[in-house]
Design a protein around this motif. Structure first.
Motif, short mmCIF file in Angstrom:
data_model
loop_
_atom_site.label_atom_id
_atom_site.label_comp_id
_atom_site.label_asym_id
_atom_site.label_seq_id
_atom_site.Cartn_x
_atom_site.Cartn_y
_atom_site.Cartn_z
N ARG A 126 65.25 50.56 34.93
CA ARG A 126 64.56 51.70 34.34
C ARG A 126 63.24 51.33 33.65
O ARG A 126 62.23 52.04 33.83
CB ARG A 126 65.49 52.41 33.34
CG ARG A 126 66.58 53.22 34.00
CD ARG A 126 67.49 53.85 32.96
NE ARG A 126 68.72 54.34 33.57
CZ ARG A 126 69.90 54.30 32.97
NH1 ARG A 126 70.00 53.79 31.75
NH2 ARG A 126 70.97 54.77 33.58
N VAL B 131 59.88 61.44 32.95
CA VAL B 131 60.36 60.71 31.77
C VAL B 131 61.87 60.90 31.61
O VAL B 131 62.61 59.94 31.35
CB VAL B 131 59.61 61.17 30.50
CG1 VAL B 131 60.26 60.59 29.25
CG2 VAL B 131 58.15 60.75 30.57
N ALA B 132 62.33 62.16 31.77
CA ALA B 132 63.76 62.45 31.61
C ALA B 132 64.60 61.73 32.65
O ALA B 132 65.68 61.20 32.35
CB ALA B 132 63.98 63.96 31.70
N ALA C 203 64.88 58.06 31.66
CA ALA C 203 65.26 57.76 30.28
C ALA C 203 66.59 57.01 30.24
O ALA C 203 67.43 57.14 31.14
CB ALA C 203 65.37 59.06 29.48
N ASP C 204 66.78 56.23 29.19
CA ASP C 204 68.02 55.47 29.07
C ASP C 204 69.23 56.38 28.94
O ASP C 204 70.35 55.98 29.27
CB ASP C 204 67.94 54.54 27.86
CG ASP C 204 66.96 53.39 28.07
OD1 ASP C 204 66.72 53.04 29.25
OD2 ASP C 204 66.42 52.87 27.08
N SER D 151 65.22 66.99 29.76
CA SER D 151 66.24 65.94 29.80
C SER D 151 67.20 66.23 30.94
O SER D 151 67.33 67.37 31.40
CB SER D 151 67.03 65.89 28.48
OG SER D 151 67.87 67.02 28.34
N ARG E 98 59.75 53.04 34.72
CA ARG E 98 58.95 53.83 33.78
C ARG E 98 57.52 53.34 33.75
O ARG E 98 56.57 54.12 33.71
CB ARG E 98 59.57 53.77 32.38
CG ARG E 98 60.81 54.62 32.21
CD ARG E 98 61.16 54.79 30.74
NE ARG E 98 61.63 53.57 30.13
CZ ARG E 98 62.91 53.24 30.00
NH1 ARG E 98 63.86 54.04 30.47
NH2 ARG E 98 63.26 52.12 29.40
#
Length: 285
Positions: free
Chosen positions: A154, A210-211, A214-215, A95, A158
């Motif tokens: 985003r 992904v991190a 991420a939102d 993250s 993604r």
């Protein structure tokens, strides 16, 4: 694909001060969430500088900056969790908050009060998140060819850039990396960059991507610190979300460079960075 991969970098660094003598180029580790984080230290002087690399890169990204910057500054480079010589996060979950905590762990281990944070590519998101979490520890931010992905883009990013589990991951990642290069990237540097980035484990490549998108990569808190951008001149992507997050942001371009501008034109990049540091108010250091 080229546009998408450039956005990898868009949405993809160091400092040290101690009261006792240290080696000219000390190496050490800090700990974040139980995992070891590798960092190096060189030079002396304020403001201290933390250099944060990008997606699937490592601290060697800054090899052409550290010798020059450390003539007048304490410089720290960091390998983010799962990158370079740093251990992956326990449990395997990446993250931006964890990356920011890794930077903070290095700051504490180094005994630095405040620093200028320089982030390339994904590192720009990392240092922005750090500034949100630890605003009193930031002198200024420098975003190196790195933008911040707003909530409206985003989901599309993604879809384009997060590798599906069934993908031929090495081939897809190799293609993404090659699309970040430019005619200014010498063959030797192309080989170096490709080797560095492909050496990063697949779990880190997927998890960090992904991190980054991420939102919760960034919160809604604007960053009060001054910030400067040093960008490749290939593209001029929109800065609306970045400026919303960092109102005191300004930018300049280094002509004739690609995404790895600090490797492609190190003399020009170093001059631009040092000139910005000279412009910072003495009281903020």
């Amino acid at each position: 694909m080229r546009r998408a991969s450039a956005l990898v970098g868009i949405v993809s660094c160091a400092v040290f001060f101690v009261s006792h003598p240290i080696d000219a180029h000390a190496r050490d580790t800090a700990t974040v969430d139980g995992a070891a984080v590798h960092f190096t230290v060189q030079g002396s002087g304020t403001p201290a500088i933390v250099l944060v690399h990008g997606w699937t890169c490592d601290s060697s990204s800054w090899d052409r900056q550290v010798p020059e910057l450390s003539k007048a500054h304490r410089v720290i480079t960091i390998d983010l969790p799962g990158h370079g010589k740093s251990a992956p996060p326990q449990g395997g979950a990446f993250s931006m908050g964890q990356f920011a905590r890794a930077v903070e762990a290095v700051r504490r281990a180094a005994g630095v009060d405040k620093a200028v944070l320089v982030g390339h590519s994904m590192g720009a998101t990392v240092i922005t998140r750090y500034a949100q979490e630890y605003p009193t520890r930031v002198v200024a931010l420098v975003l190196v060819d790195g933008l911040l992905a707003g909530p409206e883009v985003r989901p599309r990013l993604r879809e384009m850039m997060v590798l599906p589990a069934t993908a031929d991951e090495p081939a897809v990642r190799r293609g993404m990396i090659k699309s970040m290069l430019s005619p200014a990237t010498t063959q030797a540097d192309q080989d170096r960059i490709l080797t560095m980035m492909m050496a990063t484990p697949e779990a880190t490549a997927r998890g960090a991507m992904v991190a980054m998108l991420a939102d919760d990569a960034l919160n809604s808190q604007p960053v009060p610190a001054p910030a400067h951008g040093i960008f490749a001149a290939q593209e001029r992507p929109p800065l609306d979300f970045l400026i919303k997050m960092i109102p005191a942001f300004q930018r300049e371009d280094v002509p004739g460079t690609g995404h790895f501008l600090m490797l492609e034109k190190p003399a020009e990049f170093n001059r631009a960075l040092l000139a910005y540091l000279e412009r910072l108010p003495a009281a903020s250091r």
